[in-house]
Design a protein around this motif. Structure first.
Motif, PDB file in Angstrom:
ATOM      1  N   ALA A 314       0.970  -1.185  -0.144  1.00  8.06           N
ATOM      2  CA  ALA A 314      -0.816  -0.374  -0.110  1.00  8.06           C
ATOM      3  C   ALA A 314       0.727   1.273   0.011  1.00  8.06           C
ATOM      4  CB  ALA A 314      -1.342   0.471   1.644  1.00  8.06           C
ATOM      5  N   LEU A 315       0.482   2.046  -0.479  1.00  6.05           N
ATOM      6  CA  LEU A 315       0.847   3.404  -0.924  1.00  6.05           C
ATOM      7  C   LEU A 315       0.194   4.375  -0.721  1.00  6.05           C
ATOM      8  CD1 LEU A 315       3.020   3.080  -3.963  1.00  6.05           C
ATOM      9  CD2 LEU A 315       4.069   2.695  -1.839  1.00  6.05           C
ATOM     10  N   ALA A 316       1.044   5.662   0.562  1.00  5.59           N
ATOM     11  CA  ALA A 316      -0.149   6.772   0.723  1.00  5.59           C
ATOM     12  C   ALA A 316       0.960   8.531   0.054  1.00  5.59           C
ATOM     13  CB  ALA A 316      -0.524   6.824   1.888  1.00  5.59           C
ATOM     14  N   ASP A 346      -2.887   3.612  -2.831  1.00  9.56           N
ATOM     15  CA  ASP A 346      -2.658   2.920  -3.443  1.00  9.56           C
ATOM     16  C   ASP A 346      -3.000   1.247  -2.895  1.00  9.56           C
ATOM     17  OD1 ASP A 346      -2.410   3.837  -6.614  1.00  9.56           O
ATOM     18  OD2 ASP A 346      -1.284   5.406  -5.415  1.00  9.56           O
ATOM     19  N   SER A 347      -3.509   0.196  -3.671  1.00 10.95           N
ATOM     20  CA  SER A 347      -3.174  -1.344  -2.710  1.00 10.95           C
ATOM     21  C   SER A 347      -3.167  -2.172  -3.631  1.00 10.95           C
ATOM     22  CB  SER A 347      -4.637  -1.168  -1.330  1.00 10.95           C
ATOM     23  OG  SER A 347      -4.078  -2.758  -0.807  1.00 10.95           O
ATOM     24  N   GLU A 358      -2.896 -11.452  -8.861  1.00 17.33           N
ATOM     25  CA  GLU A 358      -3.458  -9.808  -7.980  1.00 17.33           C
ATOM     26  C   GLU A 358      -4.958  -9.520  -8.055  1.00 17.33           C
ATOM     27  OE1 GLU A 358      -0.026  -6.954 -10.002  1.00 17.33           O
ATOM     28  OE2 GLU A 358      -2.420  -6.348 -11.018  1.00 17.33           O
ATOM     29  N   VAL A 359      -4.804  -8.592  -7.594  1.00 15.27           N
ATOM     30  CA  VAL A 359      -5.759  -7.738  -6.461  1.00 15.27           C
ATOM     31  C   VAL A 359      -5.639  -6.433  -6.643  1.00 15.27           C
ATOM     32  CG1 VAL A 359      -7.977  -7.128  -5.465  1.00 15.27           C
ATOM     33  CG2 VAL A 359      -7.443  -9.482  -6.394  1.00 15.27           C
ATOM     34  N   VAL A 360      -5.904  -5.485  -6.998  1.00 12.36           N
ATOM     35  CA  VAL A 360      -5.943  -4.352  -7.489  1.00 12.36           C
ATOM     36  C   VAL A 360      -6.556  -3.380  -6.179  1.00 12.36           C
ATOM     37  CG1 VAL A 360      -5.839  -2.004  -8.375  1.00 12.36           C
ATOM     38  CG2 VAL A 360      -4.616  -3.958  -9.280  1.00 12.36           C
ATOM     39  N   ASN A 361      -6.548  -3.602  -4.639  1.00 13.62           N
ATOM     40  CA  ASN A 361      -7.586  -3.154  -4.398  1.00 13.62           C
ATOM     41  C   ASN A 361      -8.472  -1.805  -4.008  1.00 13.62           C
ATOM     42  OD1 ASN A 361      -9.714  -4.014  -1.874  1.00 13.62           O
ATOM     43  ND2 ASN A 361      -7.508  -3.879  -0.053  1.00 13.62           N
ATOM     44  N   PHE A 362      -7.372  -0.637  -3.923  1.00 17.29           N
ATOM     45  CA  PHE A 362      -7.505   0.305  -4.597  1.00 17.29           C
ATOM     46  C   PHE A 362      -5.977   0.840  -5.289  1.00 17.29           C
ATOM     47  CE2 PHE A 362      -8.503  -0.080   0.404  1.00 17.29           C
ATOM     48  CZ  PHE A 362     -10.586   0.142   0.124  1.00 17.29           C
ATOM     49  N   ASN A 363      -7.041   1.546  -6.490  1.00 13.31           N
ATOM     50  CA  ASN A 363      -6.611   2.270  -7.136  1.00 13.31           C
ATOM     51  C   ASN A 363      -6.412   3.580  -8.084  1.00 13.31           C
ATOM     52  OD1 ASN A 363      -4.507   2.088 -10.417  1.00 13.31           O
ATOM     53  ND2 ASN A 363      -6.521   1.913 -11.180  1.00 13.31           N
ATOM     54  N   ASN A 364      -5.303   4.643  -7.096  1.00 11.02           N
ATOM     55  CA  ASN A 364      -5.162   6.013  -7.856  1.00 11.02           C
ATOM     56  C   ASN A 364      -6.545   6.978  -6.569  1.00 11.02           C
ATOM     57  OD1 ASN A 364      -3.837   8.496  -7.662  1.00 11.02           O
ATOM     58  ND2 ASN A 364      -5.285   8.438  -9.993  1.00 11.02           N
ATOM     59  N   VAL A 365      -6.678   5.739  -5.287  1.00  9.43           N
ATOM     60  CA  VAL A 365      -8.355   7.003  -5.032  1.00  9.43           C
ATOM     61  C   VAL A 365      -7.358   8.073  -3.978  1.00  9.43           C
ATOM     62  CG1 VAL A 365      -9.653   6.951  -3.001  1.00  9.43           C
ATOM     63  CG2 VAL A 365      -9.128   4.579  -4.575  1.00  9.43           C
ATOM     64  N   GLN A 366      -8.244   9.073  -4.617  1.00 13.75           N
ATOM     65  CA  GLN A 366      -7.956  10.642  -4.190  1.00 13.75           C
ATOM     66  C   GLN A 366      -9.091  10.920  -3.577  1.00 13.75           C
ATOM     67  OE1 GLN A 366      -9.562  13.116  -7.422  1.00 13.75           O
ATOM     68  NE2 GLN A 366      -9.010  14.921  -6.506  1.00 13.75           N
ATOM     69  N   SER A 396     -14.102  13.105  -3.466  1.00 16.96           N
ATOM     70  CA  SER A 396     -13.160  10.982  -3.682  1.00 16.96           C
ATOM     71  C   SER A 396     -13.474  10.827  -4.925  1.00 16.96           C
ATOM     72  CB  SER A 396     -14.376  10.772  -2.777  1.00 16.96           C
ATOM     73  OG  SER A 396     -13.777  11.493  -1.943  1.00 16.96           O
ATOM     74  N   ASN A 397     -12.609  10.390  -5.046  1.00 11.98           N
ATOM     75  CA  ASN A 397     -11.952   9.632  -6.997  1.00 11.98           C
ATOM     76  C   ASN A 397     -11.624   8.219  -7.078  1.00 11.98           C
ATOM     77  OD1 ASN A 397     -13.647   9.443  -9.470  1.00 11.98           O
ATOM     78  ND2 ASN A 397     -12.202  10.907 -10.578  1.00 11.98           N
ATOM     79  N   ALA A 398     -11.631   6.991  -7.387  1.00 10.50           N
ATOM     80  CA  ALA A 398     -11.093   6.229  -7.729  1.00 10.50           C
ATOM     81  C   ALA A 398     -10.987   5.372  -8.855  1.00 10.50           C
ATOM     82  CB  ALA A 398     -11.483   5.197  -6.870  1.00 10.50           C
ATOM     83  N   ASP A 399      -9.659   5.343  -9.645  1.00  6.45           N
ATOM     84  CA  ASP A 399      -9.653   4.580 -10.637  1.00  6.45           C
ATOM     85  C   ASP A 399      -9.933   3.293 -10.943  1.00  6.45           C
ATOM     86  OD1 ASP A 399      -8.317   7.215 -11.828  1.00  6.45           O
ATOM     87  OD2 ASP A 399      -5.861   5.757 -11.678  1.00  6.45           O
TER      88      ASP A 399
END
Length: 730
Positions: A314-316, A346-347, A358-366, A396-399
């Motif tokens: 995870a990144l923030a 991102d997660s 691979e599961v993109v849990n959260f993608n570029n969540v704003q 809020s937004n998410a890719d």
């Protein structure tokens, strides 16, 4: 001892020695501006070379790795602990991001979707100057979301001494805790000359797994954490500018109440701040940036299924800002401010033994939040009034997300996993059922095709009054309307996971993009009786929350998610973040009585009840009735405390979250502080002196296989533990 009480700023200074606390009145300055807060509680970290005033001394133990443990001495406060360094602040039944937690006014947004890197984990005791908890209705200036109260950590800053020569001072501290062989080593140095100063610090903490009172090893509760940084400050008569950098690295640390442990957390935090005077206006400003990288696994520190290894990366990134102007007018003191933060998350979940998984849990969540607030304060006779209004906007937004389970399994018999699915499923027991891959694809498509960009505009109002009814008695009345926009997990958790901000109830959740903001209508009534030898400050409170966000059972509209949860996690009761109605009410009190010049009795007690208003159920993870009483002795060189802690059984549990009740318990703690010289201090004590076996209701359930505690049983708490620490000041 002589204390001056004014209704403008009644505070309570908590004396924290080991696990004890003594409540004393003091003047409180608002770290966010010149307007003073009517009612706050401050835990101070005094580091004077000699003991100036025994009774106003306060410091938390450095042998405890989690700064959140300081909250145990605050009336109304508690800690949701998912591991030794993952304490989530709870205040009057609300926790997580409902409680605004800041470091020097900067909001701390962790990288972990399960709150392994909580805001309070980004600091360490020796570099903390004080911890402030706003009692009653938190002012709107205290944070973006203060629906559950507010906590601010004041970090030590470089001290400008305006001396012609170079002046060097600092502290060295070492500590050890017996139960888990935990060690701490810290150092702080301040170098000052003229109008410039530099502060340097470093801190390392490590420990093995703890043991409970009956000798059960609580695995894994190992931890390893390092922090370091600096603060540079330039100060003149009318202007101060500072630059600080804080580095945190955590490795191989257990979180047995969660499905994964910490592999690493590495973060860098940079802050630039200052204050200035412009005519009759005083101003403060700050800009901050936090970059956090977090890895967690289910296989490095615990037994696991080799076919189901999981790693979550995870990144923030967070940028925050704040600008405040205030001025005295004939009609009172007025403050204006703008603040906010821009955060991305991102997660990604992978299997290190299966490159296809691979599961993109959260993608570029704003998750961006902006606010404008104004506060006014004035005194009318014996009454002080503080009124604040905050207008805030959350965007809020998410890719798009994606997932690949790399499985082509066909499920022939779903009886054990489908639970209460509709009767139309009964005839399909022997038929071919969807694979996890196809279910995942359905959920992925639904999420990616949805309108994911949403916004919320809310208004917070806080009104507090304090009246000096007599020389010894004062009355506090507070009312407020507070709002909280949904978290990114509550909105964008698209496939059943436990990425729930540290709820740790054992259930998988999915989010709802269309969630409404929570709205709380709050009231607080408090009395303070203060004489030369006795003080007591009881408070009662009530709040009704519309659109409270709570997990609720999935219905047929979420059939794919329900099947997915059953097949992947064996969770027959997956939940969906939903808007419900709730209420919380209760009381808390702190008090002390000076028996003699050297002996003092003190204590706190807290009670809160959380209930759903739409159905007959209780809210999840609410602290039971609890309190503590301390007997303290002090003279010129020694402070000793004997503390009795009592916690009632908690039977008012959430059926929705299948929460388990807990029994009550009592603990005995003792500590001693000896001032050897003006520069050298020794502290020591024993926690849980009687080696009591007990389960803390907020400690969660065991999620680790092949250990002394069965899976999903309540985790035991630490048994007897002796501790010692030494501080040298120069």
């Amino acid at each position: 001892m002589n204390f001056t009480l004014t209704p403008l700023a009644l505070a309570v200074n908590l004396v924290v020695l080991g696990s004890s606390a003594v409540a004393l009145p003091a003047l409180a300055n608002n770290a966010q501006g010149t307007i003073k807060d009517i009612e706050v509680i401050t835990i101070s970290n005094q580091r004077h070379n000699s003991l100036v005033d025994n009774q106003s001394y306060a410091q938390g133990k450095t042998t405890e790795a989690d700064l959140a443990n300081w909250l145990a001495s605050v009336p109304g406060a508690n800690i949701n602990s998912n591991g030794p360094i993952t304490g989530i602040a709870q205040y009057r039944g609300l926790f997580g991001d409902r409680v605004a937690t800041t470091l020097d006014g900067h909001p701390i947004i962790g990288a972990g979707p399960n709150a392994m890197d909580t805001p309070l984990s980004y600091s360490a005791p020796l570099i903390v100057d004080s911890m402030t908890v706003y009692r009653g209705i938190a002012p709107v200036s205290a944070g973006m979301s203060t629906i559950g109260g507010a906590i601010d950590i004041s970090m030590r800053k470089a001290e400008v001494l305006n001396s012609e020569n170079v002046h060097v001072s600092g502290d060295l501290q070492a500590g050890y805790r017996s139960n888990n062989s935990a060690s701490t080593l810290s150092g702080v140095t301040n170098i000052a000359k003229g109008d410039v100063a530099v502060l340097l610090y470093g801190n390392t903490q490590a420990g093995d797994s703890m043991e409970s009172g009956d000798g059960t090893v609580i695995e894994p509760t190992d931890f390893d954490k390092t922090q370091a940084g600096f603060d540079v400050r330039h100060s003149t008569e009318n202007n101060t500018v500072g630059l600080s950098y804080h580095y945190t690295k955590t490795t191989d640390s257990g979180t047995p109440a969660l499905p994964m442990d910490i592999e690493y957390i590495e973060s860098s935090r940079i802050n630039l701040d200052g204050d200035f005077q412009l005519g009759q206006w005083q101003g403060e400003w700050s800009v901050g940036y936090l970059d956090a990288d977090h890895g967690m696994t289910n296989f490095l520190m615990r037994a696991h299924d080799p076919m189901k290894k999981r790693r979550n990366t995870a990144l923030a990134d967070t940028t925050d800002f704040k600008f405040v102007l205030n001025r005295e007018f004939s009609f009172g003191e007025l403050s204006f401010g703008v603040d906010g933060y821009l955060a991305t998350h991102d997660s990604v979940i992978t299997n290190p033994t299966n490159a296809m998984f691979e599961v993109v849990n959260f993608n570029n969540v704003q998750d961006d939040r902006f606010g404008f607030f104004t506060e006014w304060q004035n005194q009318y006779g014996e009454t002080t009034v503080q009124l604040g209004v905050r207008v805030k906007h959350a965007l809020s937004n998410a890719d798009e997300v994606s997932g690949n389970m790399a499985m082509n399994m066909v499920i022939d018999d779903m009886n054990s996993g489908m639970g209460d699915m509709n009767s139309g499923m009964d005839d399909m027991n022997s038929a071919m059922m969807p694979s996890m891959g196809s279910l995942l694809s359905d959920l992925e498509g639904d999420f990616n095709n949805a309108e994911r960009k949403v916004s919320d505009t809310n208004v917070d109002i806080a009104l507090s009054t304090q009246t000096q009814l007599s020389e010894t008695l004062s009355l506090y009345v507070g009312v407020g309307m507070k709002n909280r926009a949904p978290s990114y997990q509550e909105r964008y958790l698209w496939t059943p996971m436990e990425s729930t901000g540290g709820l740790a109830d054992g259930h998988t959740y999915i989010g709802d993009i269309d969630l409404e903001s929570e709205t709380a209508y709050q009231g607080d009534l408090g009395l303070t009786w203060q004489s030369s030898d006795f003080m007591i400050a009881p408070h009662v409170f009530y709040q009704s929350i519309d659109n409270y966000i709570q997990g609720t059972p999935l219905d047929m509209d979420d059939a794919s998610a329900k099947m997915m949860a059953s097949m992947m996690s064996k969770d027959n009761n997956p939940l969906k973040f939903s808007n419900v109605d709730a209420k919380l009410y209760g009381a808390d009190v702190n008090w002390y009585y000076n028996l003699t010049d050297n002996f003092q009795l003190s204590g706190i007690a807290s009670y809160v009840k959380g209930e759903r208003r739409d159905i007959d159920d209780n809210l999840y993870r609410i602290a039971p009735l609890n309190g503590q009483v301390s007997v303290s002795y002090h003279n010129e060189n020694v402070i000793t405390n004997l503390t009795l802690v009592a916690v009632a059984a908690q039977d008012d549990v959430s059926a929705t979250n299948t929460e388990q009740a807990t029994s009550g318990y009592g603990l005995v703690n003792i500590d001693v502080e000896y001032f050897v010289t003006n520069d050298f201090t020794l502290r020591g004590g024993v926690d849980n002196l009687l080696d009591r076996e007990y389960q803390n209701h907020l400690g969660g359930y065991n999620r680790v296989k092949e250990v002394g505690t069965p899976v999903m049983d309540r985790l035991p708490s630490e048994g007897l533990s002796a501790w010692v620490e030494a501080t040298y000041s120069f």
